[in-house]
Write a protein that holds these residues in place. Structure first.
Motif, short mmCIF file in Angstrom:
data_model
loop_
_atom_site.label_atom_id
_atom_site.label_comp_id
_atom_site.label_asym_id
_atom_site.label_seq_id
_atom_site.Cartn_x
_atom_site.Cartn_y
_atom_site.Cartn_z
N ALA A 1 34.85 46.41 26.89
CA ALA A 1 33.23 46.81 27.51
C ALA A 1 32.54 47.25 26.08
O ALA A 1 31.11 47.10 26.44
CB ALA A 1 33.57 48.12 28.16
N ASN B 1 38.98 47.90 41.45
CA ASN B 1 38.47 47.65 40.20
C ASN B 1 37.32 46.46 40.35
O ASN B 1 37.00 45.90 39.13
CB ASN B 1 39.52 47.29 39.21
CG ASN B 1 39.25 47.48 37.84
OD1 ASN B 1 38.23 48.34 37.44
ND2 ASN B 1 40.02 46.74 37.08
N ARG C 1 33.55 46.96 38.34
CA ARG C 1 34.24 47.28 36.73
C ARG C 1 34.61 45.99 36.19
O ARG C 1 34.13 45.41 35.17
CB ARG C 1 35.08 48.29 36.58
CG ARG C 1 35.30 48.59 35.25
CD ARG C 1 36.09 49.80 35.29
NE ARG C 1 36.49 50.35 33.90
CZ ARG C 1 37.53 51.17 33.49
NH1 ARG C 1 38.41 51.51 34.32
NH2 ARG C 1 37.50 51.51 32.32
N PHE C 2 35.54 45.32 36.90
CA PHE C 2 36.03 43.86 36.54
C PHE C 2 34.89 42.95 36.16
O PHE C 2 34.91 42.33 35.21
CB PHE C 2 37.28 43.51 37.12
CG PHE C 2 37.77 42.10 36.52
CD1 PHE C 2 38.59 42.17 35.66
CD2 PHE C 2 37.35 41.05 37.20
CE1 PHE C 2 38.79 40.85 35.16
CE2 PHE C 2 37.88 39.69 36.66
CZ PHE C 2 38.51 39.63 35.75
N HIS D 1 40.03 47.77 28.98
CA HIS D 1 38.47 47.91 29.41
C HIS D 1 37.90 48.57 28.27
O HIS D 1 36.77 48.31 28.04
CB HIS D 1 38.35 48.69 30.64
CG HIS D 1 38.67 48.10 31.92
ND1 HIS D 1 37.63 47.17 32.27
CD2 HIS D 1 39.37 48.14 32.79
CE1 HIS D 1 37.84 46.89 33.41
NE2 HIS D 1 39.10 47.34 33.78
N GLU E 1 43.25 50.84 31.02
CA GLU E 1 41.86 51.81 30.60
C GLU E 1 41.85 51.28 29.05
O GLU E 1 40.52 51.08 28.47
CB GLU E 1 42.18 53.10 30.64
CG GLU E 1 42.08 53.66 31.86
CD GLU E 1 40.84 53.32 32.55
OE1 GLU E 1 39.57 53.11 31.96
OE2 GLU E 1 40.62 52.82 33.65
N LEU F 1 32.72 43.14 33.25
CA LEU F 1 33.64 42.94 32.40
C LEU F 1 33.74 41.62 31.84
O LEU F 1 33.51 41.05 30.69
CB LEU F 1 34.92 43.59 32.07
CG LEU F 1 35.84 43.24 30.99
CD1 LEU F 1 35.54 43.92 29.82
CD2 LEU F 1 37.21 43.74 31.33
#
Length: 183
Positions: free
Chosen positions: A158, A63, A66-67, A154, A151, A70
């Protein structure tokens, strides 16, 4: 009496061989490396932690991009509203330093998240010329409902204005939590 390792000395051959091996540095290194690999292999296959960093969910560094996107999004949002909200009072230069979440790996749910904030002042002591720091950090917990899916977290964070959006399962936002934490 026979010298160690002689034919008449029954049972001492393995001990003598071990002593000779330990006296040879290359043999010692080989033995140590073998023991290290053997214990490492047992440790790696034995226990697996129930909780992992969100960066490492569902597996090591899975991740990552993506992390960190974020986290950057949250830090920018913090800086955008800081001056009008949290960054008043004793410290005027709050900085969002890091965001981290723990995930219960078997269920894929977020256990806890924290946003670390730092602030400080530097003053010059006129008598000594020393620069005197006055700094503080806060670890502000993110208000999440129990069993929040990765999910879902996120998805909410996001979006635009992630600090003011109600978080899954709690109805509270990170903004609410930051006001409580930093005051």
């Amino acid at each position: 009496m026979s010298p160690p390792g002689a034919a008449a000395d029954h049972g001492s051959q393995p001990v003598w061989s071990l002593v000779m091996m330990l006296m040879n540095p290359l043999a010692t290194v080989s033995l140590a490396l073998g023991l290290l690999l053997a214990t490492g292999a047992c440790g790696a296959s034995g226990r697996q932690d129930a909780y992992v960093d969100l960066v490492d969910f569902p597996h090591q560094e899975a991740n990552w991009d993506r992390f960190y996107a974020l986290e950057d999004h949250l830090i920018r949002a913090f800086h955008d509203i800081c001056g009008d909200t949290y960054c008043e009072g004793e410290y005027s230069n709050h900085i969002a330093l890091q965001f981290r979440c723990s995930v219960h790996a078997p269920s894929g749910t977020v256990h806890a998240c924290s946003l670390v904030i730092g602030a400080g002042n530097l003053e010059v002591d006129g008598g000594t010329g020393q620069v005197v720091p006055d700094s503080r950090t806060w670890a502000c917990a993110t208000p999440l409902g129990a069993n929040t899916p990765v999910e879902a977290l996120h998805a909410v964070l996001a979006l635009g204005d992630p600090l003011r959006r109600p978080l899954p399962g709690s109805g509270r936002s990170m903004h609410d939590a930051l006001i409580d934490c930093l005051n």
